[in-house]
Design a protein around this motif. Structure first.
Motif, PDB file in Angstrom:
ATOM      1  N   GLN A  17      -5.644  -7.796   2.996  1.00  0.00           N
ATOM      2  CA  GLN A  17      -4.393  -8.084   2.298  1.00  0.00           C
ATOM      3  C   GLN A  17      -3.225  -7.573   3.135  1.00  0.00           C
ATOM      4  O   GLN A  17      -3.410  -6.720   4.007  1.00  0.00           O
ATOM      5  CB  GLN A  17      -4.389  -7.400   0.930  1.00  0.00           C
ATOM      6  CG  GLN A  17      -5.556  -7.774   0.042  1.00  0.00           C
ATOM      7  CD  GLN A  17      -5.595  -6.958  -1.237  1.00  0.00           C
ATOM      8  OE1 GLN A  17      -4.612  -6.323  -1.613  1.00  0.00           O
ATOM      9  NE2 GLN A  17      -6.733  -6.968  -1.908  1.00  0.00           N
ATOM     10  N   PRO A  18      -2.006  -8.092   2.903  1.00  0.00           N
ATOM     11  CA  PRO A  18      -0.840  -7.507   3.578  1.00  0.00           C
ATOM     12  C   PRO A  18      -0.755  -6.024   3.248  1.00  0.00           C
ATOM     13  O   PRO A  18      -0.760  -5.636   2.079  1.00  0.00           O
ATOM     14  CB  PRO A  18       0.333  -8.294   2.976  1.00  0.00           C
ATOM     15  CG  PRO A  18      -0.270  -9.586   2.534  1.00  0.00           C
ATOM     16  CD  PRO A  18      -1.656  -9.244   2.057  1.00  0.00           C
ATOM     17  N   LEU A  19      -0.720  -5.197   4.277  1.00  0.00           N
ATOM     18  CA  LEU A  19      -0.842  -3.761   4.065  1.00  0.00           C
ATOM     19  C   LEU A  19      -0.023  -3.025   5.097  1.00  0.00           C
ATOM     20  O   LEU A  19      -0.146  -3.275   6.294  1.00  0.00           O
ATOM     21  CB  LEU A  19      -2.321  -3.362   4.179  1.00  0.00           C
ATOM     22  CG  LEU A  19      -2.778  -2.034   3.583  1.00  0.00           C
ATOM     23  CD1 LEU A  19      -2.493  -1.998   2.086  1.00  0.00           C
ATOM     24  CD2 LEU A  19      -4.274  -1.849   3.825  1.00  0.00           C
ATOM     25  N   ALA A  20       0.819  -2.120   4.639  1.00  0.00           N
ATOM     26  CA  ALA A  20       1.644  -1.303   5.521  1.00  0.00           C
ATOM     27  C   ALA A  20       1.419   0.166   5.195  1.00  0.00           C
ATOM     28  O   ALA A  20       0.817   0.511   4.173  1.00  0.00           O
ATOM     29  CB  ALA A  20       3.124  -1.649   5.350  1.00  0.00           C
ATOM     30  N   LEU A  21       1.897   1.037   6.079  1.00  0.00           N
ATOM     31  CA  LEU A  21       1.755   2.473   5.879  1.00  0.00           C
ATOM     32  C   LEU A  21       2.298   2.885   4.520  1.00  0.00           C
ATOM     33  O   LEU A  21       1.689   3.713   3.811  1.00  0.00           O
ATOM     34  CB  LEU A  21       2.476   3.229   6.994  1.00  0.00           C
ATOM     35  CG  LEU A  21       2.553   4.750   6.849  1.00  0.00           C
ATOM     36  CD1 LEU A  21       1.164   5.380   6.791  1.00  0.00           C
ATOM     37  CD2 LEU A  21       3.370   5.346   7.990  1.00  0.00           C
ATOM     38  N   ALA A  22       3.445   2.325   4.112  1.00  0.00           N
ATOM     39  CA  ALA A  22       4.050   2.698   2.827  1.00  0.00           C
ATOM     40  C   ALA A  22       3.137   2.346   1.657  1.00  0.00           C
ATOM     41  O   ALA A  22       3.080   3.083   0.667  1.00  0.00           O
ATOM     42  CB  ALA A  22       5.406   2.007   2.667  1.00  0.00           C
ATOM     43  N   ASP A  23       2.406   1.221   1.758  1.00  0.00           N
ATOM     44  CA  ASP A  23       1.482   0.826   0.688  1.00  0.00           C
ATOM     45  C   ASP A  23       0.332   1.825   0.567  1.00  0.00           C
ATOM     46  O   ASP A  23      -0.054   2.218  -0.539  1.00  0.00           O
ATOM     47  CB  ASP A  23       0.907  -0.567   0.970  1.00  0.00           C
ATOM     48  CG  ASP A  23       1.972  -1.630   1.112  1.00  0.00           C
ATOM     49  OD1 ASP A  23       2.896  -1.638   0.288  1.00  0.00           O
ATOM     50  OD2 ASP A  23       1.872  -2.440   2.047  1.00  0.00           O
ATOM     51  N   ILE A  24      -0.216   2.227   1.704  1.00  0.00           N
ATOM     52  CA  ILE A  24      -1.335   3.166   1.700  1.00  0.00           C
ATOM     53  C   ILE A  24      -0.877   4.518   1.177  1.00  0.00           C
ATOM     54  O   ILE A  24      -1.552   5.160   0.370  1.00  0.00           O
ATOM     55  CB  ILE A  24      -1.926   3.288   3.113  1.00  0.00           C
ATOM     56  CG1 ILE A  24      -2.367   1.912   3.617  1.00  0.00           C
ATOM     57  CG2 ILE A  24      -3.091   4.270   3.131  1.00  0.00           C
ATOM     58  CD1 ILE A  24      -2.666   1.871   5.109  1.00  0.00           C
ATOM     59  N   ALA A  25       0.303   4.955   1.618  1.00  0.00           N
ATOM     60  CA  ALA A  25       0.838   6.242   1.165  1.00  0.00           C
ATOM     61  C   ALA A  25       1.079   6.230  -0.343  1.00  0.00           C
ATOM     62  O   ALA A  25       0.783   7.219  -1.032  1.00  0.00           O
ATOM     63  CB  ALA A  25       2.126   6.553   1.908  1.00  0.00           C
ATOM     64  N   ALA A  26       1.594   5.128  -0.858  1.00  0.00           N
ATOM     65  CA  ALA A  26       1.837   5.028  -2.297  1.00  0.00           C
ATOM     66  C   ALA A  26       0.527   5.103  -3.076  1.00  0.00           C
ATOM     67  O   ALA A  26       0.451   5.742  -4.133  1.00  0.00           O
ATOM     68  CB  ALA A  26       2.569   3.736  -2.615  1.00  0.00           C
ATOM     69  N   ALA A  27      -0.517   4.454  -2.561  1.00  0.00           N
ATOM     70  CA  ALA A  27      -1.816   4.477  -3.234  1.00  0.00           C
ATOM     71  C   ALA A  27      -2.406   5.882  -3.256  1.00  0.00           C
ATOM     72  O   ALA A  27      -3.092   6.273  -4.206  1.00  0.00           O
ATOM     73  CB  ALA A  27      -2.777   3.516  -2.545  1.00  0.00           C
ATOM     74  N   VAL A  28      -2.140   6.660  -2.218  1.00  0.00           N
ATOM     75  CA  VAL A  28      -2.671   8.017  -2.108  1.00  0.00           C
ATOM     76  C   VAL A  28      -1.806   9.023  -2.861  1.00  0.00           C
ATOM     77  O   VAL A  28      -2.272  10.091  -3.268  1.00  0.00           O
ATOM     78  CB  VAL A  28      -2.793   8.405  -0.617  1.00  0.00           C
ATOM     79  CG1 VAL A  28      -3.163   9.852  -0.437  1.00  0.00           C
ATOM     80  CG2 VAL A  28      -3.813   7.507   0.079  1.00  0.00           C
ATOM     81  N   GLY A  29      -0.518   8.690  -3.048  1.00  0.00           N
ATOM     82  CA  GLY A  29       0.390   9.587  -3.747  1.00  0.00           C
ATOM     83  C   GLY A  29       1.125  10.558  -2.843  1.00  0.00           C
ATOM     84  O   GLY A  29       1.527  11.641  -3.276  1.00  0.00           O
ATOM     85  N   LEU A  30       1.316  10.162  -1.561  1.00  0.00           N
ATOM     86  CA  LEU A  30       2.037  10.987  -0.603  1.00  0.00           C
ATOM     87  C   LEU A  30       3.167  10.168   0.023  1.00  0.00           C
ATOM     88  O   LEU A  30       3.176   8.942  -0.065  1.00  0.00           O
ATOM     89  CB  LEU A  30       1.105  11.485   0.502  1.00  0.00           C
ATOM     90  CG  LEU A  30      -0.067  12.374   0.099  1.00  0.00           C
ATOM     91  CD1 LEU A  30      -0.928  12.671   1.318  1.00  0.00           C
ATOM     92  CD2 LEU A  30       0.423  13.668  -0.532  1.00  0.00           C
ATOM     93  N   SER A  31       4.087  10.855   0.685  1.00  0.00           N
ATOM     94  CA  SER A  31       5.087  10.137   1.460  1.00  0.00           C
ATOM     95  C   SER A  31       4.428   9.588   2.717  1.00  0.00           C
ATOM     96  O   SER A  31       3.408  10.129   3.194  1.00  0.00           O
ATOM     97  CB  SER A  31       6.229  11.072   1.855  1.00  0.00           C
ATOM     98  OG  SER A  31       5.781  12.009   2.835  1.00  0.00           O
ATOM     99  N   PRO A  32       4.963   8.511   3.305  1.00  0.00           N
ATOM    100  CA  PRO A  32       4.393   7.995   4.547  1.00  0.00           C
ATOM    101  C   PRO A  32       4.323   9.048   5.649  1.00  0.00           C
ATOM    102  O   PRO A  32       3.329   9.112   6.385  1.00  0.00           O
ATOM    103  CB  PRO A  32       5.336   6.845   4.915  1.00  0.00           C
ATOM    104  CG  PRO A  32       5.865   6.374   3.598  1.00  0.00           C
ATOM    105  CD  PRO A  32       6.019   7.623   2.768  1.00  0.00           C
ATOM    106  N   PHE A  33       5.353   9.891   5.759  1.00  0.00           N
ATOM    107  CA  PHE A  33       5.342  10.919   6.797  1.00  0.00           C
ATOM    108  C   PHE A  33       4.221  11.924   6.559  1.00  0.00           C
ATOM    109  O   PHE A  33       3.476  12.288   7.477  1.00  0.00           O
ATOM    110  CB  PHE A  33       6.691  11.637   6.836  1.00  0.00           C
ATOM    111  CG  PHE A  33       6.732  12.771   7.828  1.00  0.00           C
ATOM    112  CD1 PHE A  33       6.856  12.526   9.190  1.00  0.00           C
ATOM    113  CD2 PHE A  33       6.613  14.088   7.394  1.00  0.00           C
ATOM    114  CE1 PHE A  33       6.881  13.577  10.098  1.00  0.00           C
ATOM    115  CE2 PHE A  33       6.627  15.140   8.295  1.00  0.00           C
ATOM    116  CZ  PHE A  33       6.764  14.883   9.663  1.00  0.00           C
TER     117      PHE A  33
END
Length: 275
Positions: A17-33
């Motif tokens: 699926q279309p997936l970016a760092l921000a999407d993964i970070a949101a799923a984990v509950g952390l900021s991208p940084f």
């Protein structure tokens, strides 16, 4: 529970699926940084590099297995043009997609799925013994080495693509273990609920026997922590030994396949006696 483990699970189940760092970070509950720093420290690679490598590895395997339309493979890997895909593919593997389609993946440095293990964690609920009749399952099977279990979420993603109809119960089956730590894993559904079974699916006969049923209430990425606790601590203290039979994960309506939360039952085949 490891945020890196959650991130790996999310990538493996959403890589097409279309997936970016921000999407993964949101799923984990952390900021991208925060996720970027943590993931790099825990795995030795960046989130973006890992995602790109896994997508291109899947693309290489599809090409080697006979996929004819390179553009469709490129789109599946997240690229909108043949040129962009070829450039990224060549940078990753040092070969063009056309060459891999002709000669296969031998010699390519494929990016295998990372497995992030957790320390053993005790079950919050006391495990129970259960005697079950024999039953049959079928689904997406794959042979794993002791270090390749990180690819298992991708098997579930494939099962969900090939059988999108809701299933009240599904099973993960671990069987055919060898002395080097290799094993077969099948993401499966009960045959009785399927109708015609796709020809390429692997069938499993689960024998009638006694199981120790334990509840893993955490995120699915940390299931091995509960599994290790059961083997290392609970079974010996209870006078039980692991039997030579398939061990199972049982998923029901409580499990959320999109978030990895909700919990899962672990079924370990047991015998009474020395461990």
């Amino acid at each position: 529970m490891s945020a890196a483990g959650k991130a790996v699970w999310y990538i493996e189940t959403h890589a097409e699926q279309p997936l970016a760092l921000a999407d993964i970070a949101a799923a984990v509950g952390l900021s991208p940084f925060h996720l970027s720093r943590l993931f790099q420290a825990r795995t030795g690679t960046s989130v973006v590099r890992y995602l790109r490598g896994r997508r291109l590895t899947t693309a290489a395997q599809r090409l080697a297995n006979g996929a004819c339309d390179i553009l469709q493979v490129a789109i599946g890997a997240g690229y909108t043009t043949h040129a962009a895909f070829t450039r990224a593919f060549s940078e990753q593997f040092g070969q063009t997609p056309e060459r891999v389609r002709e000669q296969g993946t031998d010699g390519l440095a494929l990016v295998q799925a990372i497995r992030v293990d957790e320390a053993p964690v005790a079950c919050a609920e006391a495990p129970q013994l259960l005697d079950t009749p024999a039953f049959q399952l079928a689904g997406i099977g794959m042979r794993h080495t002791r270090n390749s279990g990180g690819a298992i979420p991708g098997q579930w993603a494939q099962l969900n693509r090939e059988w999108p109809a809701p299933a009240p119960v599904s099973f993960g089956v671990c069987c055919n273990n060898d002395d080097d730590g290799g094993f077969d894993y099948i993401a499966a559904l009960p045959i009785g609920s399927l109708g015609p079974v796709p020809a390429h699916w692997q069938r499993v006969d689960v024998p009638a026997r006694r199981y120790l049923v334990a509840w893993h209430g955490g995120h699915i990425s940390a299931i091995r922590s509960t599994w290790f606790w059961l083997l290392d601590h609970y079974l010996p203290s209870a006078g039980l030994s692991l039997a030579d039979a398939p061990d199972l994960e049982r998923y029901d309506a409580r499990f959320n396949e999109h978030t990895g939360n909700g919990g899962v039952e672990i079924w370990l085949p047991v015998d009474e006696g020395p461990c």
